[in-house]
Design a protein around this motif. Structure first.
Motif, short mmCIF file in Angstrom:
data_model
loop_
_atom_site.label_atom_id
_atom_site.label_comp_id
_atom_site.label_asym_id
_atom_site.label_seq_id
_atom_site.Cartn_x
_atom_site.Cartn_y
_atom_site.Cartn_z
N TYR A 100 40.41 4.62 1.22
CA TYR A 100 41.83 4.94 1.34
C TYR A 100 42.33 5.65 0.09
CZ TYR A 100 46.81 4.42 2.31
OH TYR A 100 48.14 4.65 2.55
N ASP A 101 43.02 6.76 0.30
CA ASP A 101 43.61 7.52 -0.79
C ASP A 101 45.12 7.26 -0.78
OD1 ASP A 101 44.74 9.41 -2.50
OD2 ASP A 101 43.18 10.89 -2.06
N LYS B 208 47.94 8.80 1.47
CA LYS B 208 48.30 7.74 2.41
C LYS B 208 47.43 7.84 3.67
CE LYS B 208 53.06 7.24 0.81
NZ LYS B 208 54.50 7.25 1.14
N ASP B 209 46.17 8.09 3.42
CA ASP B 209 45.22 8.21 4.53
C ASP B 209 43.81 8.00 3.96
OD1 ASP B 209 44.20 8.59 7.02
OD2 ASP B 209 44.80 10.70 7.21
N TYR B 210 42.84 7.89 4.86
CA TYR B 210 41.46 7.72 4.44
C TYR B 210 40.79 9.08 4.26
CZ TYR B 210 41.73 2.74 5.44
OH TYR B 210 42.08 1.42 5.42
#
Length: 212
Positions: free
Chosen positions: A192-193, A197-199
């Motif tokens: 997760y980044d 705000k997503d993988y």
């Protein structure tokens, strides 16, 4: 005499009320006793493990039918709702451990043995490493160490140094390392980044070795 009669009536009322008082735990215990009696007969007959599992389900359904009115007071169980039936079965299974442990273990033991027999180490998920050759460009020390790498295919890579890997000591002297041809093994891992705000997929270092 009148006082004795009143006392007897009060005692009888208390006994009747105690008998009428039902609880979820008592219902589950009664159902479990019924299931235990049912399945123990099948276990004693020496039927196969597969048949025992089928019979256990049939015993559970049969017991549910017997105690449905009481069960419905405390639980929302329906044959049309697989989730509710599964939860009901789990509760009975947990009760069986204490109500009829010998019966429970008689078929649980077979399930465990079957799982062991069918276990295959090759079924375990093993990490997949990718190998690329090229030259180290720079090592950036940030939240994680990031190695910039130029492959022989002219492509630029960024590898994360997250944990110990074979050959990590080579990165202690980047000046010397830049002059050498390297072979890097890495694993692509989804993490997760928080900024995106997503993988996203990261390339994580697993091995570095000098090839010349």
């Amino acid at each position: 005499m009148k006082k004795i009669s009143i006392l007897l009536i009060m005692c009888m009322t208390m006994i009747v009320n105690a008998q009428d008082k039902d609880t979820k735990d008592k219902v589950l215990e009664d159902v479990t006793n019924d299931v235990c009696a049912c399945i123990s007969e099948k276990v004693d007959e020496g039927i196969s493990q597969k048949d025992i599992e089928v019979q256990l389900g049939l015993c559970l359904i049969n017991s549910y039918g017997k105690f449905k009115a009481r069960i419905d007071k405390y639980m929302n169980v329906s044959f049309d709702d697989a989730t509710s039936m599964e939860k009901f079965g789990q509760e009975i299974g947990m009760k069986m451990i204490t109500v009829c442990p010998d019966t429970f273990m008689s078929f649980a033991k077979d399930i465990i043995e079957e799982e062991v027999e069918n276990y295959n180490a090759s079924d375990e998920t093993t990490p997949v490493f990718t190998v690329v050759s090229g030259e180290a460009v720079k090592l950036v020390n940030d939240q994680f160490n990031v190695l910039s790498f130029k492959g022989t295919n002219k492509r630029m890579y960024k590898f994360l140094w997250l944990e110990y890997f074979e050959g990590q000591e080579l990165l202690s002297d980047m000046k010397d390392l830049k002059k050498k041809q390297l072979e890097i093994s890495f694993e692509s891992i989804e993490m997760y980044d928080p900024k995106l705000k997503d993988y996203r997929t990261y390339k994580v270092l697993r091995k570095i070795e000098v090839v010349n």
